[in-house]
Design a protein around this motif. Structure first.
Motif, mmCIF file in Angstrom:
data_model
loop_
_atom_site.group_PDB
_atom_site.id
_atom_site.type_symbol
_atom_site.label_atom_id
_atom_site.label_comp_id
_atom_site.label_asym_id
_atom_site.label_seq_id
_atom_site.Cartn_x
_atom_site.Cartn_y
_atom_site.Cartn_z
ATOM 1 N N LEU A 126 4.648 11.540 5.370
ATOM 2 C CA LEU A 126 3.855 12.613 4.606
ATOM 3 C C LEU A 126 3.948 13.839 5.216
ATOM 4 O O LEU A 126 4.283 15.066 4.562
ATOM 5 C CB LEU A 126 2.441 12.243 4.189
ATOM 6 C CG LEU A 126 2.173 10.886 3.296
ATOM 7 C CD1 LEU A 126 0.968 10.613 3.225
ATOM 8 C CD2 LEU A 126 2.912 11.275 1.850
ATOM 9 N N LEU A 127 3.917 14.109 6.466
ATOM 10 C CA LEU A 127 3.915 15.389 7.099
ATOM 11 C C LEU A 127 5.147 15.945 7.118
ATOM 12 O O LEU A 127 5.308 17.148 7.069
ATOM 13 C CB LEU A 127 3.416 15.260 8.651
ATOM 14 C CG LEU A 127 1.904 14.818 8.738
ATOM 15 C CD1 LEU A 127 1.788 14.195 10.165
ATOM 16 C CD2 LEU A 127 1.208 16.493 8.549
ATOM 17 N N ILE A 171 -1.054 -3.372 14.198
ATOM 18 C CA ILE A 171 -0.158 -3.283 13.274
ATOM 19 C C ILE A 171 -0.454 -2.335 12.254
ATOM 20 O O ILE A 171 0.351 -1.479 11.694
ATOM 21 C CB ILE A 171 0.271 -4.551 12.761
ATOM 22 C CG1 ILE A 171 0.675 -5.494 13.808
ATOM 23 C CG2 ILE A 171 1.324 -4.532 11.736
ATOM 24 C CD1 ILE A 171 0.788 -7.063 13.348
ATOM 25 N N ILE A 172 -2.008 -2.258 11.791
ATOM 26 C CA ILE A 172 -2.404 -1.471 10.732
ATOM 27 C C ILE A 172 -2.177 -0.147 11.159
ATOM 28 O O ILE A 172 -1.441 0.748 10.269
ATOM 29 C CB ILE A 172 -3.693 -1.952 10.147
ATOM 30 C CG1 ILE A 172 -3.861 -3.225 9.638
ATOM 31 C CG2 ILE A 172 -4.084 -0.691 9.278
ATOM 32 C CD1 ILE A 172 -5.048 -3.648 9.699
ATOM 33 N N SER A 173 -2.355 0.264 12.385
ATOM 34 C CA SER A 173 -2.431 1.659 12.767
ATOM 35 C C SER A 173 -1.258 2.108 12.755
ATOM 36 O O SER A 173 -0.829 3.380 12.399
ATOM 37 C CB SER A 173 -3.192 1.781 13.966
ATOM 38 O OG SER A 173 -4.510 1.351 13.996
ATOM 39 N N GLN A 178 0.694 -1.186 -0.005
ATOM 40 C CA GLN A 178 -0.044 -0.030 0.182
ATOM 41 C C GLN A 178 0.794 1.340 -0.035
ATOM 42 O O GLN A 178 0.294 2.229 -0.270
ATOM 43 C CB GLN A 178 -1.036 -0.010 1.257
ATOM 44 C CG GLN A 178 -1.537 -1.270 1.540
ATOM 45 C CD GLN A 178 -2.581 -1.512 0.518
ATOM 46 O OE1 GLN A 178 -3.563 -0.876 -0.073
ATOM 47 N NE2 GLN A 178 -2.431 -2.903 -0.037
ATOM 48 N N PHE A 179 2.088 1.101 0.208
ATOM 49 C CA PHE A 179 3.045 2.128 0.450
ATOM 50 C C PHE A 179 4.157 2.264 -0.253
ATOM 51 O O PHE A 179 4.522 1.144 -0.939
ATOM 52 C CB PHE A 179 3.397 2.089 1.990
ATOM 53 C CG PHE A 179 2.202 2.232 2.824
ATOM 54 C CD1 PHE A 179 1.542 3.418 3.193
ATOM 55 C CD2 PHE A 179 1.830 1.127 3.650
ATOM 56 C CE1 PHE A 179 0.533 3.404 4.089
ATOM 57 C CE2 PHE A 179 0.825 1.040 4.438
ATOM 58 C CZ PHE A 179 0.163 2.426 4.705
ATOM 59 N N PRO A 180 4.833 3.380 -0.743
ATOM 60 C CA PRO A 180 4.426 4.661 -0.271
ATOM 61 C C PRO A 180 3.393 5.449 -0.911
ATOM 62 O O PRO A 180 2.957 4.961 -2.274
ATOM 63 C CB PRO A 180 6.015 5.358 -0.320
ATOM 64 C CG PRO A 180 6.522 5.013 -1.682
ATOM 65 C CD PRO A 180 5.940 3.429 -1.360
ATOM 66 N N ILE A 181 2.848 6.366 -0.067
ATOM 67 C CA ILE A 181 1.868 7.255 -0.922
ATOM 68 C C ILE A 181 2.494 8.325 -1.513
ATOM 69 O O ILE A 181 3.345 8.952 -1.138
ATOM 70 C CB ILE A 181 0.744 7.944 0.280
ATOM 71 C CG1 ILE A 181 0.135 6.635 0.946
ATOM 72 C CG2 ILE A 181 -0.190 8.539 -0.514
ATOM 73 C CD1 ILE A 181 -0.720 5.713 0.298
ATOM 74 N N GLU A 182 2.275 8.212 -2.979
ATOM 75 C CA GLU A 182 3.279 9.144 -3.912
ATOM 76 C C GLU A 182 2.247 10.377 -4.349
ATOM 77 O O GLU A 182 3.123 11.249 -5.027
ATOM 78 C CB GLU A 182 3.756 8.498 -5.073
ATOM 79 C CG GLU A 182 4.734 7.205 -4.439
ATOM 80 C CD GLU A 182 5.263 6.325 -5.529
ATOM 81 O OE1 GLU A 182 4.805 6.200 -6.362
ATOM 82 O OE2 GLU A 182 6.625 5.834 -5.185
ATOM 83 N N THR A 210 0.432 5.238 10.745
ATOM 84 C CA THR A 210 1.040 6.381 11.368
ATOM 85 C C THR A 210 2.474 6.736 10.923
ATOM 86 O O THR A 210 2.835 7.835 10.788
ATOM 87 C CB THR A 210 0.886 6.009 12.992
ATOM 88 O OG1 THR A 210 -0.440 5.774 13.517
ATOM 89 C CG2 THR A 210 1.643 7.292 13.744
ATOM 90 N N GLN A 211 3.065 5.629 10.760
ATOM 91 C CA GLN A 211 4.461 5.831 10.153
ATOM 92 C C GLN A 211 4.497 6.545 8.533
ATOM 93 O O GLN A 211 5.055 7.513 8.649
ATOM 94 C CB GLN A 211 5.003 4.360 9.888
ATOM 95 C CG GLN A 211 6.524 4.401 9.178
ATOM 96 C CD GLN A 211 6.991 3.135 8.968
ATOM 97 O OE1 GLN A 211 6.656 2.307 9.733
ATOM 98 N NE2 GLN A 211 8.056 2.985 8.145
ATOM 99 N N GLU A 212 3.434 6.051 8.076
ATOM 100 C CA GLU A 212 3.267 6.864 6.441
ATOM 101 C C GLU A 212 2.718 8.240 6.770
ATOM 102 O O GLU A 212 3.133 9.257 5.942
ATOM 103 C CB GLU A 212 2.283 6.040 5.690
ATOM 104 C CG GLU A 212 2.246 6.590 4.360
ATOM 105 C CD GLU A 212 3.500 6.181 3.423
ATOM 106 O OE1 GLU A 212 3.677 6.828 2.225
ATOM 107 O OE2 GLU A 212 4.325 5.356 4.047
#
Length: 316
Positions: free
Chosen positions: A269-270, A257-259, A213-217, A263-265
């Motif tokens: 992004l922030l 684990i999902i949360s 699912q990651f990274p969000i680009e 949060t890491q992603e």
């Protein structure tokens, strides 16, 4: 984790670049019509010194394999033994491990990208095809007679891809669709239970699905799998069973684990983008900014805006 390209896949599976596939490793050759190629398994064994096990990895391609030989396919809590003839329809959404059990392997396989199918005038979307649905069965036992029928299509593929016909990829696309329709008429091979390695397989595939699912680009890229139920359905296991396995192996629940990964992603992004909070919330699957802010604060004890503001203070 970056996706494994078709080029990287062949290099991983066959080691040094095999002469049979060397011409295919230039990924620009079919950029206008999407990627497609077809191979004879027995010829690959001869030319490329054998075909090793196919490990768990991310894939950017779809694959249809006509298999003849003893093989084992492992997926989540299932193990499928192939003793003779079978046909396999693999999609990037289904992670699995494929292991040949002897050197007497023959058959054919073709690989293609999503673009190859969507380039057709029919408007067909490959992920909408039932046989490539993540919840469908993707390995089918076939008789020797059925194998000959499938092989006839693959032989036409081999002939056509070596031709100079101007519209050969349109014809090859039709052959792929023919394989798909014939496959959808079949019944899947029953899986045998395998409790010994099932837990480790499930956890491995779960982590792989998360990382896919990651990274969000892009702010327009939206997280597809967000809940424990989403992942359990993709892995074809009960959500309670998935939670039990992960809790025993990691000490954390599926949701934890999902949360943690979301949060890491979110932090990345922030830190690394100039997207506003609303765009980040949307890309991570939150319909309301307030829901994202509450989630982030619960995980980190600070709001997304405060987290970003503190970063700016550090770098002043």
């Amino acid at each position: 984790m970056e996706a494994v390209t078709i080029k990287e896949f062949y290099q991983d599976v066959f080691g040094n670049i095999c002469p049979v596939i060397a011409s295919f490793l230039d990924e620009t050759t079919t950029s206008d019509i999407g990627h497609f190629n077809v191979f004879d398994i027995s010829e690959l064994y001869k030319t490329c010194a054998g075909k090793p096990a196919m490990p768990y990895n991310r894939r950017t391609y779809y694959k249809i394999s006509l298999i003849h030989g003893k093989n084992k396919v492992e997926y989540a809590d299932k193990v499928i033994d192939i003793d003779d003839y079978a046909i396999l329809f693999a999609t990037p959404k289904i992670p699995y491990k494929y292991t040949p059990l002897d050197s007497s392997q023959s058959g054919h396989f073709c690989v293609f990208t999503k673009d190859f199918i969507t380039k057709s005038n029919s408007g067909l979307i490959v992920d909408d095809i039932p046989i490539f649905n993540p919840n469908s069965d993707f390995i089918y036992h076939i008789t020797e007679e059925q194998a000959r029928e499938f092989e006839a299509v693959f032989i036409k593929m081999h002939t056509e891809i070596n031709s100079d016909y101007a519209f050969k990829y349109d014809l090859l696309r039709n052959y792929v669709i023919e394989l798909i329709h014939n496959g959808q008429k079949l019944k899947p091979i029953s899986a045998t239970p395998s409790a010994v390695n099932a837990a480790s397989r499930i956890s491995t595939l779960f982590i792989e699905l998360i990382e896919r699912q990651f990274p969000i680009e892009s702010p327009t890229q939206v997280l597809q799998l967000r809940t424990a139920k989403d992942y359990a359905e993709r892995l074809q296991v009960h959500v309670n069973h998935l939670n039990k396995v992960l809790k025993e192996l990691t000490g954390k629940t599926t949701t934890e684990i999902i949360s943690g990964r979301i949060t890491q992603e979110a932090k990345a992004l922030l830190k690394q983008t100039n997207w506003n909070i609303s765009e980040i919330a949307f890309s991570l699957g939150f319909e309301e900014v307030a829901h994202f802010s509450n989630f982030f604060k619960k995980q980190t004890a600070v709001s997304p805006l405060s987290f970003r503001d503190k970063l700016f203070e550090i770098y002043k």
